[in-house]
Write a protein that holds these residues in place. Structure first.
Motif, PDB file in Angstrom:
ATOM      1  N   CYS A 151      22.754 -10.333 -24.734  1.00 29.01           N
ATOM      2  CA  CYS A 151      23.909 -10.763 -25.526  1.00 29.01           C
ATOM      3  C   CYS A 151      23.569 -11.004 -26.992  1.00 29.01           C
ATOM      4  CB  CYS A 151      24.549 -12.008 -24.917  1.00 29.01           C
ATOM      5  SG  CYS A 151      23.449 -13.439 -24.821  1.00 29.01           S
ATOM      6  N   ASP A 152      22.298 -11.090 -27.311  1.00 27.62           N
ATOM      7  CA  ASP A 152      21.902 -11.237 -28.705  1.00 27.62           C
ATOM      8  C   ASP A 152      21.947  -9.909 -29.453  1.00 27.62           C
ATOM      9  OD1 ASP A 152      19.820 -10.258 -27.086  1.00 27.62           O
ATOM     10  OD2 ASP A 152      18.295 -10.899 -28.535  1.00 27.62           O
ATOM     11  N   ALA A 153      22.064  -8.787 -28.701  1.00 31.19           N
ATOM     12  CA  ALA A 153      22.018  -7.471 -29.326  1.00 31.19           C
ATOM     13  C   ALA A 153      23.282  -6.642 -29.127  1.00 31.19           C
ATOM     14  CB  ALA A 153      20.828  -6.679 -28.775  1.00 31.19           C
ATOM     15  N   ILE A 154      24.084  -6.971 -28.112  1.00 34.45           N
ATOM     16  CA  ILE A 154      25.255  -6.154 -27.785  1.00 34.45           C
ATOM     17  C   ILE A 154      26.359  -7.040 -27.246  1.00 34.45           C
ATOM     18  CG2 ILE A 154      24.305  -5.611 -25.488  1.00 34.45           C
ATOM     19  CD1 ILE A 154      25.641  -2.823 -25.754  1.00 34.45           C
ATOM     20  N   SER A 155      27.611  -6.748 -27.632  1.00 37.22           N
ATOM     21  CA  SER A 155      28.754  -7.564 -27.211  1.00 37.22           C
ATOM     22  C   SER A 155      29.846  -6.688 -26.621  1.00 37.22           C
ATOM     23  CB  SER A 155      29.344  -8.331 -28.396  1.00 37.22           C
ATOM     24  OG  SER A 155      28.453  -9.286 -28.888  1.00 37.22           O
TER      25      SER A 155
END
Length: 312
Positions: free
Chosen positions: A80-84
């Motif tokens: 979740c820190d890289a893709i939403s």
């Protein structure tokens, strides 16, 4: 560097089939490959037919939606820190402002919900914002690209419900008559998420000039497919991609072409294209052919406009 918004990739099924991760894998799209990109958005498709792939058992069309989606949901949560997961243009812009990949979901083949319009609300709640009526076979809603059938009455009702909810209708695997029927009743833009020009390379999955004009008249677009057999009968390179783009632009201008690579859904790509990170090289090539404004439209602005029109 110009942002990238691609209308179709089969990554969820590939991760499911190979039991691999989104972070690093043997396919065309991974977080590792995406590190080379500027702002990046991707429609990830759930295809409801497994083709000729050898799987551990038979999977129903609905399982081929629900099981890869379960895995993809877990991957998005884990990274979740890289893709939403995004549902509309505002979500995309927020993801990009946080330097994240904007992920969208699509259902490739309404068999994944039994062709049942009463299940569209649940599909929408699951985050799916694009749906194609069929894949490579006729169903209760419409004909596929090898068929002469058009929209059925059930299909017309399904389309109206999907567009009213805020879903983009995708005709890449639809019959010619289905595309014309859908263009006639559409109240929002429709797209062919991963289809090329039939005038440049003759195959049923590509669009005739008539079909492309009909899609464009709705405000829609075609996403350029990078599968070699849809580009040329010979060995393709970037010039083959350019040929399809240029033909479409000659018909309707530069507001109706986008990216729709079919990455992770094809095994033969053009020379010089190896995965999603190769969009950087394609961008550089196209900037030698067109203005930056036109390349921006192809690379993200046109699909973003359709998203804004359809998905509130």
């Amino acid at each position: 560097m110009i942002p990238i918004f691609d209308a179709h990739a089969d990554t969820p099924f590939e991760l499911f089939r190979k039991n691999e991760t989104l972070a690093r894998n043997s396919g065309h799209i991974s977080l590792e490959r995406a590190d080379a990109l500027p702002n990046y958005a991707q429609f990830f498709a759930y295809c409801t037919y497994s083709g000729g792939w050898k799987l551990d058992r038979f999977y129903t069309s609905e399982e081929l939606y629900t099981l890869p989606k379960k895995g993809m949901d877990s991957e998005l949560l884990r990274h979740c820190d890289a893709i939403s997961l995004c549902r509309n243009a505002e979500d995309l812009k927020n993801a990009w402002s946080e330097h994240k990949i904007a992920a969208f979901f699509s259902l490739e083949g309404a068999e994944g919900i039994g062709c049942d319009e009463t299940r569209l609300d649940a599909l929408y709640a699951d985050g799916v914002r694009m749906v194609s009526l069929t894949w490579n076979a006729d169903n209760a809603l419409s004909g596929f690209h090898g068929s002469s059938l058009g929209l059925s009455e059930q299909g017309r009702s399904f389309v109206k419900k999907a567009q009213a909810l805020g879903m983009i209708l995708d005709v890449s695997h639809s019959s010619d008559q289905t595309v014309l029927d859908l263009a006639e009743i559409a109240v929002h833009p429709i797209i062919a998420s991963h289809s090329n020009s039939r005038a440049v390379q003759a195959c049923s999955r590509n669009l005739s000039d008539e079909l492309f004009r009909a899609i464009s008249q709705t405000g829609g677009l075609a996403g350029i497919n990078l599968y070699s057999e849809f580009l040329t009968a010979n060995t393709p390179g970037f010039e083959s991609i350019y040929a399809h783009i240029d033909h479409f632009l000659s018909l309707c201008g530069d507001d109706h072409v986008a990216l729709g690579g079919d990455l992770d859904g094809c095994d033969k790509l053009p020379l010089g294209f190896y995965g999603v990170d190769s969009y950087c090289a394609l961008c550089d090539y196209l900037l030698t052919k067109y203005s930056e404004t036109t390349v921006e439209k192809i690379f993200y602005r046109n699909l973003l406009r359709v998203l804004e029109a359809c998905c509130k």
